[in-house]
Each structure stands twice: as structure tokens, then as C-alpha cells.
Design an enzyme around this catalytic site. Structure first.
Site, PDB file in Angstrom:
ATOM      1  N   GLU A 169      -0.202  -3.607  23.204  1.00 17.12           N
ATOM      2  CA  GLU A 169       0.266  -2.255  23.572  1.00 17.12           C
ATOM      3  C   GLU A 169      -0.515  -1.710  24.751  1.00 17.12           C
ATOM      4  OE1 GLU A 169       0.458   0.549  20.312  1.00 17.12           O
ATOM      5  OE2 GLU A 169       1.434  -0.981  19.094  1.00 17.12           O
ATOM      6  N   GLY A 175       0.834  -1.207   0.000  1.00 18.97           N
ATOM      7  CA  GLY A 175       0.000   0.000   0.000  1.00 18.97           C
ATOM      8  C   GLY A 175       0.863   1.250   0.000  1.00 18.97           C
ATOM      9  N   HIS A 220       5.459   3.122  19.291  1.00 19.71           N
ATOM     10  CA  HIS A 220       4.422   3.449  18.293  1.00 19.71           C
ATOM     11  C   HIS A 220       4.563   4.897  17.803  1.00 19.71           C
ATOM     12  CE1 HIS A 220       0.145   2.146  16.905  1.00 19.71           C
ATOM     13  NE2 HIS A 220       0.663   3.002  16.044  1.00 19.71           N
ATOM     14  N   GLY A 263       5.341   5.853  14.527  1.00 15.71           N
ATOM     15  CA  GLY A 263       5.314   5.994  13.061  1.00 15.71           C
ATOM     16  C   GLY A 263       4.935   7.372  12.562  1.00 15.71           C
ATOM     17  N   ILE A 274       2.174   3.197   2.335  1.00 13.07           N
ATOM     18  CA  ILE A 274       3.379   3.307   3.187  1.00 13.07           C
ATOM     19  C   ILE A 274       4.480   2.392   2.646  1.00 13.07           C
ATOM     20  CG2 ILE A 274       4.294   2.981   5.528  1.00 13.07           C
ATOM     21  CD1 ILE A 274       1.427   3.771   6.554  1.00 13.07           C
ATOM     22  N   ARG A 323       1.009  -3.120  12.637  1.00 10.86           N
ATOM     23  CA  ARG A 323       0.235  -3.380  13.844  1.00 10.86           C
ATOM     24  C   ARG A 323       0.829  -4.600  14.541  1.00 10.86           C
ATOM     25  NH1 ARG A 323      -1.336   1.065  13.925  1.00 10.86           N
ATOM     26  NH2 ARG A 323      -3.478   1.833  13.847  1.00 10.86           N
TER      27      ARG A 323
END
Ligand code: DGY
Length: 328
Positions: A276, A162, A294, A296, A164, A247
């Protein structure tokens, strides 16, 4: 503070957002902010669904069938702050007549940068080296000190292709002269992949066998839960590294720990975790593992852009127009 006019929709924002976003929301809506930034509990989410016209949730809010079963349900839209929405049961939301939106595109570059940063960090032992200097163990330069693994010219395997992943491919191919291979059940047009210098593989397993660095970029769905398990980790080269900015539950964290302990792979660099904010304790002790919280999309620019995108989705919805980023 003056009470909001009755005509303004009420929006509950579940976490503290960058100032410009909160200002914008407060100007347009009767906005309830989370001033102390505490994670919402299930009863707080239910209260918000009962008492507000809209929620602006984040990845830390689990909005399941249970939360969505409240009566009476007042909320009509969940304008998620983030591109991933696996924390929301979108089918249950749809069944209750709720619109759900996300914030794609604006975080693509920063998340791709995060993946590349993790790849470099784990290959060049940056986390370990930083700890070495900070703990005053460094005694000086020497030819055999803390040798890592070269990134340039190696093979990067992308799981998912996709937005990213494509941004990672560009950085890897153009910046580091890497060969890029990928697998995606819904691949981009061949011309687009060719432009990125990316070669489609017939299967995920083929990507895992080929790659020196495996980077995960698929969405978290029931189908991708534990996609990277003991068997798939066994397909990776013993010299290969796993990078996850997607994820946490795409990786079976216990299987990853076992593979790392038995040196079946060379290392891992993780931005996301299965439970998480808990991290499997064994990972915390491993020098060949890089762990980030986390991050990003965590730049000032992107977090403002994400908030404004969520705001625009709310604005469109309440003005009767279709929100740009509707997912259900
Ligand atoms: C995203 O946008 O999906 C980030 O991971 C934060 O939720």
C-alpha cells in the site's frame, strides 16, 4: 498560541485526525498535529521518537527496529490509531521500554460492513456496473445483461474468527441465510460459534475447498504472510471469490493475479494491498476485481471513536494507570 505548560506530555500525531479528536488531544497534551496530513518519513518518525513523550501513529507509519534505535529515545508510548499494529515492530518497541496500544472493538462493525459490501459488490458486479453506467455504455434493461452471482444461501468461509469475522458471520448468516464455515488456530468457544451459526473446520484448506466466498480476518504476522498463496488459491472453487479487509500481505498478490488471469477463481474484492498504496497494475485492469482504498473503518463515527480510544490510552498511561488496550 500560549506555550504548553512543561508538565503536559508532548504527543506527536502522525496523520490528520477527525476534528473532535484533535481538539481533545490539544486540550490535554502538548500536541503536535500533522496539519498537511503528509505521510511521515523515517527521519520524521525518528525525530518524533527523540523529541516527544508519545507518538500517535497510524498504519502508514513503519516503525521498525531502525526507527526505534534512536538516541536519546524520549518517547515512552506508541498509541496506535487502529486495531492492526503489524507496521510496528512491537518486540523492538518493548525492548526499548515502550508501551504500545491499539484501538480494538470500535471498528468491528464498520469493518464487517466493509467485508459484506465487498462480497456483494464482487458477486453482483457492482464496480463494473457502475463504470458501465458512468461511461454511458448502458443501452437499457435486458434479461442477460451483467448477470452476477447470488450471495444468499451460499457458503462463506472465514479465515480467522476474531471479533470482525464474528460480526461478518452474524451479517452473513442472519442477513443472507449463508452457511458459515471457519478456521482459526485459536477458535472461539463452540457455543459462541454455534450462536453465530458458524461451523468450525479442521483446517484452513477445508475452508478454502468449501467456500463460495472466502473472507480473510487473521492478523498480519510472519506466520500469516502469504498465507493465501498459489497452492491455497488452487484449493478454492473456480466459482469462488476472495475478499480481503484484513492486511495485504496475507495474500501473495502476484499469485492472486495469476489465479484471476487463469480463471482459477471467479473474482476478488480487496480493501488492503501488499505494498500500500501501490496496487499490482494487473489488478487495475480486471473487471472481476473490486478495489477499495483501505476503507474498513472509514466512517465518521468510527474514526472519531478510534481517535478517542487512542486518546484514552494516552490519558491512562500518563496518569499512571494501565492503558486499556496495551499490546506490549
Ligand atoms: C486498522 O484499524 O487496523 C485499520 O486497518 C487501520 O489501520
Amino acid at each position: 498560541m500560549r506555550p504548553a505548560p512543561a508538565s503536559r506530555p508532548t504527543v506527536v500525531v502522525t496523520r490528520k485526525l477527525p476534528g473532535p479528536v484533535e481538539d481533545r488531544l490539544e486540550r490535554e497534551f502538548a500536541t503536535r498535529l500533522n496539519r498537511d496530513d503528509h505521510p511521515f518519513t523515517a527521519p520524521e518518525l525518528q525525530e518524533a521518537l527523540r523529541g516527544a513523550d508519545a507518538l500517535l501513529p497510524t498504519v502508514t507509519d513503519r516503525i521498525t527496529t531502525e526507527e526505534l534505535s534512536v538516541e536519546p529515545l524520549r518517547a515512552r508510548i506508541l498509541a496506535n490509531f487502529g486495531v492492526g499494529y503489524n507496521h510496528i515492530d512491537v518486540h523492538a518497541a518493548k525492548a526499548r521500554g515502550l508501551v504500545v496500544t491499539n484501538t480494538p472493538e470500535v471498528l468491528t462493525d464498520d469493518t464487517a460492513d466493509d467485508a459484506v459490501m465487498l462480497m456483494l459488490m464482487v458477486a453482483r458486479r457492482a464496480g463494473e456496473a457502475e463504470r458501465h453506467v458512468r461511461s454511458r455504455q448502458w443501452t437499457g434493461w435486458r434479461p442477460t445483461h451483467m448477470l452476477g452471482t447470488r450471495v444468499s444461501g451460499k457458503t462463506l468461509g472465514l479465515v480467522g474468527m476474531g471479533r470482525i469475522a464474528r460480526a461478518v458471520a452474524t451479517r452473513a448468516h442472519c442477513g443472507f441465510g449463508m452457511r458459515v464455515v471457519f478456521h482459526d488456530p485459536y477458535p472461539p468457544p463452540p457455543a459462541l460459534a454455534a450462536e453465530l451459526g458458524a461451523e468450525q473446520q479442521s483446517s484452513l484448506d477445508a475452508v478454502l475447498r468449501e467456500a463460495d466466498f472466502v473472507s480473510l480476518h487473521c492478523p498480519a504476522t510472519p506466520e500469516t504472510r502469504h498465507l493465501i498463496d498459489t497452492e491455497r488459491l488452487a484449493l478454492m472453487k473456480p466459482t469462488a471469490f476472495l475478499i480481503n479487509t484484513a492486511r495485504g500481505d496475507i495474500v501473495d498478490e502476484a499469485a492472486l493475479v495469476a489465479a484471476l488471469k487463469e480463471q482459477r477463481i471467479a473474482g476478488a474484492a480487496l480493501d488492503v494491498y501488499e505494498r500500500e498504496p501501490q496496487v499490482t497494475p494487473d489488478l487495475l485492469t480486471m473487471e472481476n476485481v473490486v478495489l477499495l482504498p483501505h476503507l474498513g473503518s472509514a466512517t465518521q463515527e468510527t474514526r472519531v471513536a478510534m481517535g478517542l480510544r487512542a486518546f484514552e490510552n494516552l490519558q491512562a498511561f500518563f496518569s499512571g494507570a494501565p492503558p486499556r488496550d496495551r499490546v506490549v
